[in-house]
Design a protein around this motif. Structure first.
Motif, mmCIF file in Angstrom:
data_model
loop_
_atom_site.group_PDB
_atom_site.id
_atom_site.type_symbol
_atom_site.label_atom_id
_atom_site.label_comp_id
_atom_site.label_asym_id
_atom_site.label_seq_id
_atom_site.Cartn_x
_atom_site.Cartn_y
_atom_site.Cartn_z
ATOM 1 N N UNK A 15 0.812 -1.219 0.000
ATOM 2 C CA UNK A 15 0.000 0.000 0.000
ATOM 3 C C UNK A 15 0.847 1.272 0.000
ATOM 4 N N UNK A 16 2.104 1.123 -0.349
ATOM 5 C CA UNK A 16 3.025 2.265 -0.354
ATOM 6 C C UNK A 16 2.561 3.368 -1.310
ATOM 7 N N UNK A 17 2.094 2.997 -2.501
ATOM 8 C CA UNK A 17 1.639 3.998 -3.468
ATOM 9 C C UNK A 17 0.407 4.740 -2.970
ATOM 10 N N UNK A 20 1.610 7.397 -0.508
ATOM 11 C CA UNK A 20 2.217 8.531 -1.206
ATOM 12 C C UNK A 20 1.146 9.386 -1.873
ATOM 13 N N UNK A 21 0.197 8.758 -2.542
ATOM 14 C CA UNK A 21 -0.875 9.481 -3.223
ATOM 15 C C UNK A 21 -1.723 10.267 -2.235
ATOM 16 N N UNK A 22 -2.051 9.651 -1.101
ATOM 17 C CA UNK A 22 -2.881 10.317 -0.092
ATOM 18 C C UNK A 22 -2.186 11.556 0.462
ATOM 19 N N UNK A 23 -0.895 11.425 0.783
ATOM 20 C CA UNK A 23 -0.178 12.576 1.345
ATOM 21 C C UNK A 23 0.056 13.664 0.313
ATOM 22 N N UNK A 42 7.792 13.473 2.338
ATOM 23 C CA UNK A 42 9.059 12.921 1.861
ATOM 24 C C UNK A 42 9.005 11.404 1.978
ATOM 25 N N UNK A 43 9.607 10.728 1.013
ATOM 26 C CA UNK A 43 9.718 9.265 1.053
ATOM 27 C C UNK A 43 11.126 8.897 1.470
#
Length: 95
Positions: A15-17, A20-23, A42-43
């Motif tokens: 669920x990493x993507x 990132x999309x949510x943030x 930031x990742x």
């Protein structure tokens, strides 16, 4: 005195993507809020499941108002579904 917020997130595997999309979807509406001076996720380059969000607000009143917005309620609900562990939030001010 400006208020800085550092929030750390860890996405559940796969669920990493979504994290990132949510943030990233929070950047524009948050920056449009009165009192928001900065909002940047930031990742971690060594751990794609870990993200850190750095925010800057004019004060705690502005941050409290942020917590009442529709985009905050939306991301809160998404995070409840995709985080592997509770987020860690730190509020910081200049010493």
């Amino acid at each position: 005195m400006n208020l800085h917020v550092v929030a750390e997130f860890r996405a559940a595997a796969g669920l990493e993507d979504r994290l990132r999309t949510a943030l990233e979807a929070m950047i524009e509406p948050s920056l449009a809020e009165p009192g928001c001076l900065g909002y940047q996720p930031y990742t971690d380059p060594n751990d794609v499941g870990r993200m850190v969000l750095v925010e800057e607000w004019t004060g705690s009143d502005a941050l409290d108002e942020h917590f009442t917005t529709p985009h905050f309620f939306h991301v809160r609900d998404v995070l409840a579904e995709i985080l592997a562990e509770p987020m860690v939030i730190k509020r910081l001010v200049t010493a």
